[in-house]
Design a protein around this motif. Structure first.
Motif, PDB file in Angstrom:
ATOM      1  N   ARG A 187       0.829  -1.207   0.000  1.00 26.89           N
ATOM      2  CA  ARG A 187       0.000   0.000   0.000  1.00 26.89           C
ATOM      3  C   ARG A 187       0.862   1.256   0.000  1.00 26.89           C
ATOM      4  O   ARG A 187       0.603   2.211  -0.737  1.00 26.89           O
ATOM      5  CB  ARG A 187      -0.929  -0.010   1.210  1.00 26.89           C
ATOM      6  CG  ARG A 187      -1.864   1.193   1.272  1.00 26.89           C
ATOM      7  CD  ARG A 187      -2.884   1.088   2.397  1.00 26.89           C
ATOM      8  NE  ARG A 187      -2.247   0.913   3.683  1.00 26.89           N
ATOM      9  CZ  ARG A 187      -2.313  -0.206   4.403  1.00 26.89           C
ATOM     10  NH1 ARG A 187      -2.971  -1.241   3.941  1.00 26.89           N
ATOM     11  NH2 ARG A 187      -1.716  -0.301   5.569  1.00 26.89           N
ATOM     12  N   VAL A 229       2.437   1.673  -3.480  1.00 27.89           N
ATOM     13  CA  VAL A 229       1.443   2.066  -4.481  1.00 27.89           C
ATOM     14  C   VAL A 229       1.150   3.560  -4.391  1.00 27.89           C
ATOM     15  O   VAL A 229       1.166   4.281  -5.394  1.00 27.89           O
ATOM     16  CB  VAL A 229       0.143   1.249  -4.308  1.00 27.89           C
ATOM     17  CG1 VAL A 229      -1.000   1.882  -5.096  1.00 27.89           C
ATOM     18  CG2 VAL A 229       0.358  -0.189  -4.764  1.00 27.89           C
ATOM     19  N   TYR A 230       0.891   4.035  -3.192  1.00 30.79           N
ATOM     20  CA  TYR A 230       0.534   5.447  -3.028  1.00 30.79           C
ATOM     21  C   TYR A 230       1.726   6.367  -3.269  1.00 30.79           C
ATOM     22  O   TYR A 230       1.548   7.513  -3.717  1.00 30.79           O
ATOM     23  CB  TYR A 230      -0.069   5.672  -1.644  1.00 30.79           C
ATOM     24  CG  TYR A 230      -1.526   5.295  -1.583  1.00 30.79           C
ATOM     25  CD1 TYR A 230      -2.515   6.195  -1.959  1.00 30.79           C
ATOM     26  CD2 TYR A 230      -1.913   4.025  -1.176  1.00 30.79           C
ATOM     27  CE1 TYR A 230      -3.861   5.845  -1.921  1.00 30.79           C
ATOM     28  CE2 TYR A 230      -3.256   3.665  -1.137  1.00 30.79           C
ATOM     29  CZ  TYR A 230      -4.227   4.577  -1.506  1.00 30.79           C
ATOM     30  OH  TYR A 230      -5.557   4.225  -1.486  1.00 30.79           O
ATOM     31  N   ARG A 241      -2.315   7.356  -5.330  1.00 26.18           N
ATOM     32  CA  ARG A 241      -3.681   6.848  -5.187  1.00 26.18           C
ATOM     33  C   ARG A 241      -3.609   5.333  -5.283  1.00 26.18           C
ATOM     34  O   ARG A 241      -2.529   4.759  -5.360  1.00 26.18           O
ATOM     35  CB  ARG A 241      -4.580   7.396  -6.311  1.00 26.18           C
ATOM     36  CG  ARG A 241      -4.055   7.115  -7.705  1.00 26.18           C
ATOM     37  CD  ARG A 241      -5.045   7.487  -8.780  1.00 26.18           C
ATOM     38  NE  ARG A 241      -4.483   7.421 -10.106  1.00 26.18           N
ATOM     39  CZ  ARG A 241      -4.237   6.293 -10.773  1.00 26.18           C
ATOM     40  NH1 ARG A 241      -4.536   5.136 -10.229  1.00 26.18           N
ATOM     41  NH2 ARG A 241      -3.711   6.322 -11.987  1.00 26.18           N
ATOM     42  N   SER A 242      -4.753   4.688  -5.299  1.00 28.51           N
ATOM     43  CA  SER A 242      -4.778   3.232  -5.442  1.00 28.51           C
ATOM     44  C   SER A 242      -4.275   2.803  -6.818  1.00 28.51           C
ATOM     45  O   SER A 242      -4.389   3.544  -7.799  1.00 28.51           O
ATOM     46  CB  SER A 242      -6.207   2.702  -5.244  1.00 28.51           C
ATOM     47  OG  SER A 242      -6.662   2.945  -3.942  1.00 28.51           O
ATOM     48  N   SER A 256      -8.318  -4.551  -1.677  1.00 31.70           N
ATOM     49  CA  SER A 256      -8.527  -3.109  -1.783  1.00 31.70           C
ATOM     50  C   SER A 256      -7.946  -2.370  -0.588  1.00 31.70           C
ATOM     51  O   SER A 256      -7.567  -1.200  -0.690  1.00 31.70           O
ATOM     52  CB  SER A 256     -10.019  -2.792  -1.932  1.00 31.70           C
ATOM     53  OG  SER A 256     -10.743  -3.213  -0.794  1.00 31.70           O
ATOM     54  N   ARG A 257      -7.847  -3.039   0.563  1.00 36.70           N
ATOM     55  CA  ARG A 257      -7.275  -2.379   1.736  1.00 36.70           C
ATOM     56  C   ARG A 257      -5.781  -2.175   1.591  1.00 36.70           C
ATOM     57  O   ARG A 257      -5.155  -1.451   2.362  1.00 36.70           O
ATOM     58  CB  ARG A 257      -7.579  -3.197   3.000  1.00 36.70           C
ATOM     59  CG  ARG A 257      -6.957  -4.591   3.028  1.00 36.70           C
ATOM     60  CD  ARG A 257      -7.573  -5.457   4.119  1.00 36.70           C
ATOM     61  NE  ARG A 257      -7.247  -6.857   3.925  1.00 36.70           N
ATOM     62  CZ  ARG A 257      -6.532  -7.571   4.792  1.00 36.70           C
ATOM     63  NH1 ARG A 257      -6.076  -7.018   5.881  1.00 36.70           N
ATOM     64  NH2 ARG A 257      -6.276  -8.836   4.558  1.00 36.70           N
ATOM     65  N   GLY A 316      -4.546  -1.016  -1.265  1.00 33.32           N
ATOM     66  CA  GLY A 316      -4.374  -0.019  -2.310  1.00 33.32           C
ATOM     67  C   GLY A 316      -4.429  -0.584  -3.710  1.00 33.32           C
ATOM     68  O   GLY A 316      -3.880  -0.023  -4.644  1.00 33.32           O
ATOM     69  N   ILE A 317      -5.123  -1.722  -3.889  1.00 36.36           N
ATOM     70  CA  ILE A 317      -5.263  -2.360  -5.203  1.00 36.36           C
ATOM     71  C   ILE A 317      -6.742  -2.494  -5.532  1.00 36.36           C
ATOM     72  O   ILE A 317      -7.518  -3.033  -4.747  1.00 36.36           O
ATOM     73  CB  ILE A 317      -4.624  -3.768  -5.230  1.00 36.36           C
ATOM     74  CG1 ILE A 317      -3.168  -3.705  -4.800  1.00 36.36           C
ATOM     75  CG2 ILE A 317      -4.758  -4.374  -6.624  1.00 36.36           C
ATOM     76  CD1 ILE A 317      -2.261  -3.027  -5.778  1.00 36.36           C
ATOM     77  N   ASN A 318      -7.134  -2.015  -6.689  1.00 36.19           N
ATOM     78  CA  ASN A 318      -8.522  -2.147  -7.145  1.00 36.19           C
ATOM     79  C   ASN A 318      -8.553  -2.709  -8.567  1.00 36.19           C
ATOM     80  O   ASN A 318      -7.563  -2.614  -9.303  1.00 36.19           O
ATOM     81  CB  ASN A 318      -9.233  -0.791  -7.108  1.00 36.19           C
ATOM     82  CG  ASN A 318      -9.483  -0.312  -5.682  1.00 36.19           C
ATOM     83  OD1 ASN A 318     -10.054  -1.027  -4.873  1.00 36.19           O
ATOM     84  ND2 ASN A 318      -9.028   0.899  -5.376  1.00 36.19           N
TER      85      ASN A 318
END
Length: 240
Positions: free
Chosen positions: A104, A107-108, A113-114, A143-144, A146-148
């Motif tokens: 996470r 990623v940020y 962002r995600s 998703s927690r 930071g991946i969608n």
């Protein structure tokens, strides 16, 4: 279907089993050192050409298994007359929560962002897709970290591909890739995406992902577990 039968036969799961001291029961295949007699039964049995036996300066036979080609069918383990080969629970990854926290943060720091991914199945047996789907359940909830996952490639930062690329899916794969804005990443999930797996000689198969697109990350396995996929994403962020 073969994946389901395999799990029933060997009693394995892709998540932690509390009855087995929280160990993974589906992992890397390793060989005992200085024990191989070079009978080559494992090489002859391996349909993926993933096993090599090299002889060192001392005349000892060293067995190595290419984890990217291996489909973890266990045939080599079963046929070895001296039990040189063993399937371990070693995924070479951190704990799930630790890997997720690091992922996470990375990623940020890169995207601010995600990270949004578009998933494309170009001709798999659906086992890898099942594991990718598991990433979004309440147990893993990627998703927690930071991946969608996006339905449209125009909303994505990267592309996740499963399966060997069939002739009918080649154009769709290319169009999806070109619809993603730069900078974009490509992730090949599973042995089939990397090497064609059990489908590589199929009449309807065009090739593998790396023959068509530049691949940033290969997550080996047949199929790779959700933990292995999360760890692979973490390694990818280390490269950016």
């Amino acid at each position: 279907m073969n994946n389901i039968f395999d799990r029933i036969k060997y009693g394995t799961e892709t998540i932690k089993d509390p009855l087995k001291n929280n160990e993974f029961s589906y992992g890397k295949i390793v060989a005992r050192e200085k024990a191989c007699n070079n009978c080559r039964a494992c090489i002859n049995e391996c349909a993926m050409d993933a096993i090599r036996i090299n002889t060192n300066a001392f005349g000892e036979h060293i067995v190595s298994v290419d984890k990217k080609k291996c489909i973890y069918c266990r045939n080599c383990v079963n046929i070895c007359p001296n039990s040189i080969l063993k399937m371990t629970s070693d995924y070479k990854m951190a704990e799930l929560e630790l890997a997720g926290d690091k992922l996470r943060e990375k990623v940020y720091s890169i995207f601010n962002r995600s990270l949004v991914l578009r998933v494309v199945d170009t001709g798999s047996c659906n086992a890898c897709m099942s594991e990718l789907s598991a990433l979004q359940n309440t147990f893993y909830d990627i998703s927690r970290f930071g991946i969608n996952v996006a339905a449209s490639p125009r909303h994505a930062d990267g592309l996740v591909v499963t399966g060997a690329v069939t002739i009918n899916m080649k154009e769709a794969l290319e169009k999806t890739y070109h619809a993603i804005a730069e900078p974009k990443i490509v992730i090949a999930v599973g042995s089939c995406a990397y090497n064609g797996g059990i489908f590589k000689e199929g009449d309807g198969v065009y090739g593998v992902v790396k023959d068509i697109l530049p691949v940033d990350l290969v997550i080996p396995g047949c199929p790779p577990s959700p933990q292995a996929i999360i760890f692979g994403l973490l390694k990818l962020m280390d490269k950016r």
